[in-house]
Design a protein around this motif. Structure first.
Motif, PDB file in Angstrom:
ATOM      1  N   LYS A  42       0.833  -1.203   0.000  1.00 40.03           N
ATOM      2  CA  LYS A  42       0.000   0.000   0.000  1.00 40.03           C
ATOM      3  C   LYS A  42       0.870   1.256   0.000  1.00 40.03           C
ATOM      4  CE  LYS A  42      -4.251  -1.819   1.888  1.00 40.03           C
ATOM      5  NZ  LYS A  42      -5.006  -1.560   0.665  1.00 40.03           N
ATOM      6  N   LEU A  43       1.980   1.214   0.725  1.00 40.53           N
ATOM      7  CA  LEU A  43       2.900   2.352   0.739  1.00 40.53           C
ATOM      8  C   LEU A  43       3.500   2.606  -0.637  1.00 40.53           C
ATOM      9  CD1 LEU A  43       4.856   1.882   4.074  1.00 40.53           C
ATOM     10  CD2 LEU A  43       3.662   3.930   3.350  1.00 40.53           C
ATOM     11  N   PHE A  44       4.001   1.555  -1.258  1.00 37.86           N
ATOM     12  CA  PHE A  44       4.666   1.704  -2.552  1.00 37.86           C
ATOM     13  C   PHE A  44       3.696   2.106  -3.656  1.00 37.86           C
ATOM     14  CE2 PHE A  44       7.945  -1.363  -0.763  1.00 37.86           C
ATOM     15  CZ  PHE A  44       8.836  -0.355  -0.451  1.00 37.86           C
ATOM     16  N   SER A  45       2.442   1.705  -3.521  1.00 39.22           N
ATOM     17  CA  SER A  45       1.450   2.088  -4.539  1.00 39.22           C
ATOM     18  C   SER A  45       0.841   3.460  -4.243  1.00 39.22           C
ATOM     19  CB  SER A  45       0.344   1.036  -4.622  1.00 39.22           C
ATOM     20  OG  SER A  45      -0.438   1.049  -3.443  1.00 39.22           O
ATOM     21  N   GLU A  46       1.323   4.097  -3.165  1.00 41.69           N
ATOM     22  CA  GLU A  46       0.841   5.410  -2.735  1.00 41.69           C
ATOM     23  C   GLU A  46      -0.664   5.415  -2.491  1.00 41.69           C
ATOM     24  OE1 GLU A  46       2.314   8.368  -5.441  1.00 41.69           O
ATOM     25  OE2 GLU A  46       4.395   7.832  -5.038  1.00 41.69           O
ATOM     26  N   SER A  47      -1.131   4.324  -1.924  1.00 39.25           N
ATOM     27  CA  SER A  47      -2.547   4.168  -1.607  1.00 39.25           C
ATOM     28  C   SER A  47      -2.949   5.131  -0.492  1.00 39.25           C
ATOM     29  CB  SER A  47      -2.796   2.723  -1.158  1.00 39.25           C
ATOM     30  OG  SER A  47      -4.069   2.597  -0.603  1.00 39.25           O
ATOM     31  N   LYS A  48      -4.146   5.623  -0.573  1.00 35.89           N
ATOM     32  CA  LYS A  48      -4.697   6.500   0.463  1.00 35.89           C
ATOM     33  C   LYS A  48      -5.576   5.710   1.440  1.00 35.89           C
ATOM     34  CE  LYS A  48      -2.845  10.072  -1.451  1.00 35.89           C
ATOM     35  NZ  LYS A  48      -1.490  10.348  -1.074  1.00 35.89           N
ATOM     36  N   ASP A  49      -5.576   4.379   1.317  1.00 35.96           N
ATOM     37  CA  ASP A  49      -6.411   3.541   2.175  1.00 35.96           C
ATOM     38  C   ASP A  49      -5.995   3.670   3.636  1.00 35.96           C
ATOM     39  OD1 ASP A  49      -7.517   2.706  -0.184  1.00 35.96           O
ATOM     40  OD2 ASP A  49      -6.552   0.743  -0.184  1.00 35.96           O
ATOM     41  N   ASP A  50      -6.977   3.547   4.513  1.00 31.97           N
ATOM     42  CA  ASP A  50      -6.717   3.544   5.946  1.00 31.97           C
ATOM     43  C   ASP A  50      -6.580   2.108   6.420  1.00 31.97           C
ATOM     44  OD1 ASP A  50      -6.814   6.283   6.047  1.00 31.97           O
ATOM     45  OD2 ASP A  50      -8.865   6.382   6.805  1.00 31.97           O
ATOM     46  N   VAL A  51      -5.608   1.886   7.306  1.00 31.59           N
ATOM     47  CA  VAL A  51      -5.305   0.548   7.799  1.00 31.59           C
ATOM     48  C   VAL A  51      -5.319   0.575   9.322  1.00 31.59           C
ATOM     49  CG1 VAL A  51      -3.596  -1.315   7.831  1.00 31.59           C
ATOM     50  CG2 VAL A  51      -3.841   0.104   5.790  1.00 31.59           C
ATOM     51  N   GLY A  52      -5.904  -0.458   9.923  1.00 32.42           N
ATOM     52  CA  GLY A  52      -5.907  -0.611  11.365  1.00 32.42           C
ATOM     53  C   GLY A  52      -5.530  -2.029  11.727  1.00 32.42           C
ATOM     54  N   VAL A  53      -5.117  -2.226  12.969  1.00 31.65           N
ATOM     55  CA  VAL A  53      -4.709  -3.555  13.430  1.00 31.65           C
ATOM     56  C   VAL A  53      -5.384  -3.844  14.763  1.00 31.65           C
ATOM     57  CG1 VAL A  53      -2.777  -5.002  14.160  1.00 31.65           C
ATOM     58  CG2 VAL A  53      -2.482  -3.415  12.252  1.00 31.65           C
ATOM     59  N   VAL A  54      -5.968  -5.040  14.844  1.00 30.19           N
ATOM     60  CA  VAL A  54      -6.548  -5.550  16.082  1.00 30.19           C
ATOM     61  C   VAL A  54      -5.794  -6.828  16.431  1.00 30.19           C
ATOM     62  CG1 VAL A  54      -8.605  -6.523  17.156  1.00 30.19           C
ATOM     63  CG2 VAL A  54      -8.829  -4.599  15.579  1.00 30.19           C
ATOM     64  N   LEU A  55      -5.230  -6.872  17.626  1.00 30.95           N
ATOM     65  CA  LEU A  55      -4.512  -8.057  18.087  1.00 30.95           C
ATOM     66  C   LEU A  55      -5.424  -8.840  19.023  1.00 30.95           C
ATOM     67  CD1 LEU A  55      -1.095  -6.340  18.930  1.00 30.95           C
ATOM     68  CD2 LEU A  55      -1.756  -7.482  16.801  1.00 30.95           C
ATOM     69  N   VAL A  56      -5.624 -10.121  18.723  1.00 30.44           N
ATOM     70  CA  VAL A  56      -6.417 -10.980  19.607  1.00 30.44           C
ATOM     71  C   VAL A  56      -5.473 -11.931  20.323  1.00 30.44           C
ATOM     72  CG1 VAL A  56      -8.574 -10.810  18.322  1.00 30.44           C
ATOM     73  CG2 VAL A  56      -6.975 -12.602  17.763  1.00 30.44           C
ATOM     74  N   GLY A  57      -5.793 -12.241  21.570  1.00 25.24           N
ATOM     75  CA  GLY A  57      -4.911 -13.065  22.384  1.00 25.24           C
ATOM     76  C   GLY A  57      -3.803 -12.231  23.001  1.00 25.24           C
ATOM     77  N   SER A  58      -3.997 -10.938  23.015  1.00 25.49           N
ATOM     78  CA  SER A  58      -2.997 -10.001  23.504  1.00 25.49           C
ATOM     79  C   SER A  58      -2.999  -9.966  25.032  1.00 25.49           C
ATOM     80  CB  SER A  58      -3.307  -8.616  22.952  1.00 25.49           C
ATOM     81  OG  SER A  58      -2.442  -7.649  23.477  1.00 25.49           O
ATOM     82  N   GLU A  59      -1.849  -9.622  25.596  1.00 21.89           N
ATOM     83  CA  GLU A  59      -1.771  -9.442  27.039  1.00 21.89           C
ATOM     84  C   GLU A  59      -2.468  -8.149  27.454  1.00 21.89           C
ATOM     85  OE1 GLU A  59       2.282  -9.819  28.331  1.00 21.89           O
ATOM     86  OE2 GLU A  59       2.463 -11.807  27.438  1.00 21.89           O
TER      87      GLU A  59
END
Length: 141
Positions: A42-59
Motif C-alpha cells: 500500500k505504501l509503494f502504490s501510494e494508496s490513500k487507504d486507511d489501515v488498522g490492526v486488532v490483536l487478539v490473544g494479547s496481554e
C-alpha cells in the motif's frame, strides 16, 4: 476513494508456538510478515487507504467493547506508513493467552463502524489472520 482495512492478527498461544526444527517460524511470525508486506505494498502504490490492526490473544486489552485480550493498536485507522510496518515487524509478540477470534471480528466491526461515521469509504474490509486453534465463546455472540 479510499478503503478501510482492519487486520485481525492472532497473537495467542497456538499461533505463537514455534514448530520443532531449526529456523522454524511460528504462525504468528508468518502472519506478521504477510501483514507487513501488504502494508508495504500500500505504501509503494501510494494508496490513500486507511489501515488498522486488532490483536487478539494479547496481554493488553484496548477496545471500546471491553473484550479481554483484544487490543486495537493506538493509531486506529490511518493511512499506511513505515511506523506501522515497523510495529508489525518488531513490536508484536506472542502471548500465553487463548484468543477468541470472534471477539476480534466483533471489535473490528466496531472500529470500522466508528470510522465510517466520520469518513466516507468506498469499501470496508476485515482480514482475519489466525490459525483458528482456539475456542470460540458463542454465548457472547
Amino acid at each position: 476513494m479510499t478503503e478501510a482495512v482492519v487486520f485481525i492478527i492472532d497473537t495467542g498461544v497456538t499461533a505463537s508456538q514455534r514448530p520443532e526444527g531449526e529456523g522454524s517460524k511460528s504462525y504468528l511470525d508468518l502472519s506478521l510478515e504477510v501483514a507487513s508486506q501488504i502494508v508495504e505494498r500500500k505504501l509503494f502504490s501510494e494508496s490513500k487507504d486507511d489501515v488498522g490492526v486488532v490483536l487478539v490473544g494479547s496481554e493488553e486489552t484496548n477496545n471500546n467493547l471491553g473484550y479481554d485480550g483484544v487490543n486495537v493498536i493506538e493509531r486506529g485507522l490511518a493511512p499506511a506508513d513505515w511506523d506501522l510496518v515497523t510495529f508489525l515487524r518488531e513490536h508484536v509478540t506472542g502471548s500465553a493467552f487463548e484468543p477468541d477470534w470472534l471477539d476480534g471480528v466483533t471489535v473490528a466491526c466496531d472500529v470500522l463502524k466508528h470510522a465510517s461515521d466520520t469518513k466516507s469509504y468506498c469499501e470496508l474490509q476485515i482480514v482475519l489472520i489466525s490459525d483458528l486453534g482456539c475456542a470460540v465463546d458463542l454465548d457472547q455472540m
